[in-house]
Scaffold this motif. Structure first.
Motif, PDB file in Angstrom:
ATOM      1  N   SER A   5       0.844  -1.196   0.000  1.00  0.00           N
ATOM      2  CA  SER A   5       0.000   0.000   0.000  1.00  0.00           C
ATOM      3  C   SER A   5       0.881   1.248   0.000  1.00  0.00           C
ATOM      4  N   ILE A   6       0.267   2.397  -0.110  1.00  0.00           N
ATOM      5  CA  ILE A   6       1.003   3.660  -0.126  1.00  0.00           C
ATOM      6  C   ILE A   6       1.727   3.877   1.190  1.00  0.00           C
ATOM      7  N   TRP A   7       1.157   3.393   2.281  1.00  0.00           N
ATOM      8  CA  TRP A   7       1.792   3.570   3.590  1.00  0.00           C
ATOM      9  C   TRP A   7       3.086   2.771   3.688  1.00  0.00           C
ATOM     10  N   HIS A   8       3.107   1.588   3.105  1.00  0.00           N
ATOM     11  CA  HIS A   8       4.344   0.796   3.094  1.00  0.00           C
ATOM     12  C   HIS A   8       5.447   1.535   2.333  1.00  0.00           C
ATOM     13  N   TRP A   9       5.092   2.088   1.185  1.00  0.00           N
ATOM     14  CA  TRP A   9       6.084   2.802   0.386  1.00  0.00           C
ATOM     15  C   TRP A   9       6.567   4.076   1.079  1.00  0.00           C
ATOM     16  N   LEU A  10       5.684   4.771   1.792  1.00  0.00           N
ATOM     17  CA  LEU A  10       6.088   5.966   2.533  1.00  0.00           C
ATOM     18  C   LEU A  10       7.046   5.619   3.670  1.00  0.00           C
ATOM     19  N   ILE A  11       6.808   4.510   4.333  1.00  0.00           N
ATOM     20  CA  ILE A  11       7.713   4.073   5.404  1.00  0.00           C
ATOM     21  C   ILE A  11       9.067   3.698   4.825  1.00  0.00           C
ATOM     22  N   VAL A  12       9.086   2.990   3.705  1.00  0.00           N
ATOM     23  CA  VAL A  12      10.344   2.626   3.052  1.00  0.00           C
ATOM     24  C   VAL A  12      11.092   3.884   2.619  1.00  0.00           C
ATOM     25  N   LEU A  13      10.382   4.858   2.049  1.00  0.00           N
ATOM     26  CA  LEU A  13      11.002   6.115   1.640  1.00  0.00           C
ATOM     27  C   LEU A  13      11.584   6.867   2.830  1.00  0.00           C
ATOM     28  N   LEU A  14      10.865   6.887   3.946  1.00  0.00           N
ATOM     29  CA  LEU A  14      11.344   7.544   5.153  1.00  0.00           C
ATOM     30  C   LEU A  14      12.617   6.876   5.673  1.00  0.00           C
ATOM     31  N   ILE A  15      12.665   5.569   5.663  1.00  0.00           N
ATOM     32  CA  ILE A  15      13.857   4.845   6.117  1.00  0.00           C
ATOM     33  C   ILE A  15      15.036   5.116   5.192  1.00  0.00           C
ATOM     34  N   VAL A  16      14.804   5.146   3.891  1.00  0.00           N
ATOM     35  CA  VAL A  16      15.879   5.422   2.931  1.00  0.00           C
ATOM     36  C   VAL A  16      16.419   6.829   3.132  1.00  0.00           C
ATOM     37  N   VAL A  17      15.550   7.801   3.349  1.00  0.00           N
ATOM     38  CA  VAL A  17      15.985   9.178   3.576  1.00  0.00           C
ATOM     39  C   VAL A  17      16.771   9.266   4.877  1.00  0.00           C
TER      40      VAL A  17
END
Length: 80
Positions: A5-17
């Motif tokens: 879901s979009i929330w999974h991708w936002l969490i992954v993006l936050l961790i990468v940043v």
């Protein structure tokens, strides 16, 4: 295990940043963009026929005058 879901991708993006930082991500993005642009320019240059292929660039010596002369095989001359 399907799509995220979009929330999974936002969490992954936050961790990468958090891991790489925004400055490093910006540099990686610009390097990737430059590489893609260079690849496209190289593909475009390779597909068009080069009209200046017969003339060497300025400051470079051409050996085309010597290419018309016949070569002599030194080994064959010594054997006869």
């Amino acid at each position: 295990m399907g799509s995220f879901s979009i929330w999974h991708w936002l969490i992954v993006l936050l961790i990468v940043v958090m891991v790489f930082g925004t400055k490093k991500l910006k540099n990686m993005g610009s390097d990737l963009g430059g590489a893609v642009k260079g690849f496209k320019d190289g593909m475009r240059d390779g597909s068009t026929p080069d009209s200046n292929a017969a003339t060497p660039p300025a400051g470079q010596v051409s050996n085309q005058a010597n290419a018309d002369k016949t070569t002599i095989d030194v080994e064959a001359k010594q054997k006869s």
